[in-house]
Structures are given as structure tokens and as C-alpha cells.
Enzyme design. Structure first.
Site, PDB file in Angstrom:
ATOM      1  CD  GLU A  95      -5.537 -44.804  -5.266  1.00 23.66           C
ATOM      2  OE1 GLU A  95      -4.881 -43.781  -5.007  1.00 23.66           O
ATOM      3  OE2 GLU A  95      -5.031 -45.927  -5.467  1.00 23.66           O
ATOM      4  NE  ARG A 106      -3.818 -38.364  -7.547  1.00 22.66           N
ATOM      5  CZ  ARG A 106      -3.766 -39.685  -7.495  1.00 22.66           C
ATOM      6  NH1 ARG A 106      -2.831 -40.355  -8.127  1.00 22.66           N
ATOM      7  NH2 ARG A 106      -4.647 -40.357  -6.795  1.00 22.66           N
ATOM      8  NE  ARG A 110      -3.779 -40.644  -3.583  1.00 27.69           N
ATOM      9  CZ  ARG A 110      -2.896 -39.655  -3.640  1.00 27.69           C
ATOM     10  NH1 ARG A 110      -3.012 -38.610  -2.856  1.00 27.69           N
ATOM     11  NH2 ARG A 110      -1.879 -39.724  -4.491  1.00 27.69           N
ATOM     12  CG  HIS A 130       1.098 -41.983  -1.028  1.00 28.83           C
ATOM     13  ND1 HIS A 130       1.742 -43.060  -1.551  1.00 28.83           N
ATOM     14  CD2 HIS A 130       0.338 -41.469  -2.012  1.00 28.83           C
ATOM     15  CE1 HIS A 130       1.400 -43.188  -2.823  1.00 28.83           C
ATOM     16  NE2 HIS A 130       0.540 -42.229  -3.126  1.00 28.83           N
TER      17      HIS A 130
END
Length: 141
Positions: A95, A106, A110, A130
Site C-alpha cells: 500500500e 496521511r 491509498r 480508507h
């Protein structure tokens, strides 16, 4: 009636014991999702690489180049514990954080890529929530 209920309880316990002896989980063990369970990957909504946010396109380029990455956790193994992606051996998926403009953390975005060679991924997925949902990335578009 009590004898029938008692017999059923014992039969159930014996069945579970026999199944656990051959490696099959018992009724009290964590259940596995059915093979036909809906996936969090929506293959009908594959997203072209050019359609991703500019930050995601940059991260994808960095993945192919082998870095450098902005965050220490980038490149770690993605465990796929929720089985949201197709099942593969542990270590197949990695990831990477896609920076979110204005976020102090963050963020939730992703890219998760999988393959035997990290810089030559067989498949990549984008999530903006997420890991709640994934879109396969089509690198040709």
C-alpha cells in the site's frame, strides 16, 4: 423430546470436533465469507490512470520507479484482512499513501498494488475511503 435435544447437542459437538481434526473450522470459530460474497472491488467502475487525482498519478509513477515515497509506511504489505481484494498470498499487496491536499494526516486515499515484483505491479487499486471500497486502476487510460 429432551433426549432428542440432548442427542442433537452431542451430535453437533462431535461433528465440530471431527471437522476441527481435519482442519475445518467449527461453528464457534471465525466464519469465512462465502465464495460468492460481494467484493468491495467494483470492476465495472475501473478507473483510468489519467482519471485519478494528480497526487495519485504521482504516487503511481513513484511505485513504478521504486520510490522515493513521502511516507515511512509507503510500500508496506497490505494484509487484505477484510478480503476486499482478490485473495493472494501474504506479501502480494503493498500500500501507498496518496496525499490529500490540506490534510495534516496521511488522509484516506491509498493505492494498493500487487505483484511478485513491486515495481512491475500486476494489478493496482485506488481507494479514496480508507479501504472501504476499491476501484481497479486501468493503466492504459
Amino acid at each position: 423430546m429432551a433426549k432428542t435435544a440432548s442427542w442433537l447437542m452431542w451430535a453437533s459437538l462431535l461433528s465440530c470436533a471431527a471437522l476441527s481434526d481435519v482442519g475445518v473450522s467449527s461453528a464457534w470459530a471465525r466464519s469465512r465469507p462465502a465464495a460468492s460474497a460481494p467484493s468491495l472491488v467494483d470492476s465495472a467502475s475501473a478507473i483510468g490512470l489519467s482519471q485519478l487525482p494528480p497526487q495519485a498519478q504521482d504516487v503511481h509513477r513513484r511505485i513504478l520507479a521504486g520510490g522515493p515515497f513521502r511516507y515511512a509506511k509507503d510500500g508496506i504489505v497490505f494484509g487484505n484482512r477484510e478480503r476486499a481484494l482478490p485473495r493472494k498470498p501474504r506479501g502480494f499487496y503493498h500500500e501507498y499513501t496518496v496525499p490529500t491536499p490540506g490534510s495534516r494526516t496521511r488522509g484516506a486515499r491509498r493505492i494498493v498494488c500487487g505483484g511478485e515484483v513491486v515495481q512491475i505491479p500486476e494489478t493496482c487499486f485506488y481507494t479514496e475511503d480508507h479501504y472501504s471500497s476499491f476501484k481497479p486502476i486501468d493503466p492504459r487510460h
